[in-house]
Write an enzyme that holds these catalytic residues in place. Structure first.
Site, PDB file in Angstrom:
ATOM      1  CE  LYS A 194      -0.811   2.349   1.703  1.00 40.82           C
ATOM      2  NZ  LYS A 194      -1.850   2.794   2.670  1.00 40.82           N
ATOM      3  CE  LYS A 252       1.552   5.771   0.506  1.00 45.56           C
ATOM      4  NZ  LYS A 252       0.507   6.007   1.531  1.00 45.56           N
TER       5      LYS A 252
END
Length: 326
Positions: A194, A252
């Site tokens: 992330k 992400k």
């Protein structure tokens, strides 16, 4: 000239015979923003076509999505300010509307896959994914809270727990907590890579979860989310999460990190998830609104590129539309 690749592009039927990448509704997850008022449906200005919804509207939305074959949903809570505090105690409270909504969804639609969000930022007055102590996001103190949050979500009926916090060791800690409480069948979708991205803006608008401008507290998430310049680091994070018991590894954002999706897909046998985030979708929507792009064609191509890079699961605000088109 013996080789003419164009022969394999001569018609739709011929192209379909050799199509290398398939994408259908079964690969997609629709994000849902939940708010406490049961009948609410409020538009998110920075992400056209997406809404904050109460549970009555969410149930209608899921029923509508299911007719297109969309069976997986990731839910995020828009928590009112009065329920927020330094340690996110409302996350495990008996009256938490998010947990009640999960029960209602699974009771009405037991066949759906419901994925949670595990992090403190929706519940925290600091807006961070971990506990802030003396101006620092404290890793190990946060793990205790994430464990309790994960167990509460499993009890509420979530099929898959989604730790989005990027604290070190949280996958193993959550796995042990779930197993101790008997939730050995509850999966974990680790937000493995992330990144500290500029593309989360509309999401933070939807949840009012941006880091707060407070004295001695970081105003960004760069001390725990990954540096966009780094790729090898994602492999290290993935190795940790896999060893600790993750069932999925997530990247992400998606479009700016297709290389990371590919690297994880090549390196690990676990399913790879990719989050096609709010800012990535909002850019395309803005261009389509101005007539610069064809929405259906551009959105379909974007999702197909994520799948082609190696994503088994794609979380996208375009999921419902793509399921309807395909």
């Amino acid at each position: 000239m013996l080789s003419r690749p164009r022969r394999n592009r001569s018609s739709a039927a011929v192209r379909n015979l050799i199509r290398e990448t398939e994408l259908n509704a079964g690969h997609l997850v629709q994000p849902i923003f939940l708010m406490p008022e049961a009948d609410a449906r409020l538009p998110i200005a920075s992400l056209p076509g997406t809404f904050r919804m109460g549970i009555d509207e969410v149930l209608r939305e899921i029923e509508d999505c299911m007719q297109f074959g969309l069976l997986s949903y990731m839910m995020f809570p828009a928590v009112p300010e009065e329920h927020k505090d330094k340690t996110g105690t409302y996350a495990t409270a008996a009256e938490n509307f998010y947990l009640h909504a999960a029960r209602a969804i699974k009771e009405r639609f037991p066949e759906v896959c419901l994925i949670s969000d595990v992090a403190l930022d929706p519940y925290s007055t600091d807006g961070h994914d971990g506990v802030v102590i003396d101006g620092e996001i404290h890793n190990d103190e946060t793990l205790k809270l994430l464990d309790a949050m994960s167990v509460a979500q499993a009890q509420a009926g979530f099929d898959v727990i989604g730790p989005s916090d990027m604290m070190d060791g949280r996958i193993g800690s959550i796995r042990r907590a779930l197993d101790r409480e008997g939730y050995t069948g509850t999966g974990i979708m680790a937000y493995t890579a992330k990144y500290a991205s500029a593309f989360y803006g509309p999401f933070r608008d939807a949840l009012d979860s941006a880091p707060r401008q407070l004295q001695d507290v970081p105003s960004d998430k760069k001390t725990y989310q990954m540096d966009p310049a780094n790729a090898r680091e994602a492999l290290r994070e993935a190795a940790h999460d896999a060893a600790e018991g993750a069932d999925y590894l997530m990247v992400k954002p998606a479009l700016n990190y297709l290389d990371i999706i590919y690297r994880l897909h090549e390196a690990h046998p676990l399913p790879i998830a990719a989050y096609h985030v709010s800012g990535e979708c909002a850019m395309l929507l803005a261009a389509a609104e101005r007539g610069w792009l064809d929405y259906e064609q551009a959105a379909s191509e974007a999702l197909l590129s994520i799948r082609r890079a190696g994503a088994d699961v794609i979380i996208s605000y375009f999921a419902k539309d793509y399921a309807r088109w395909s």
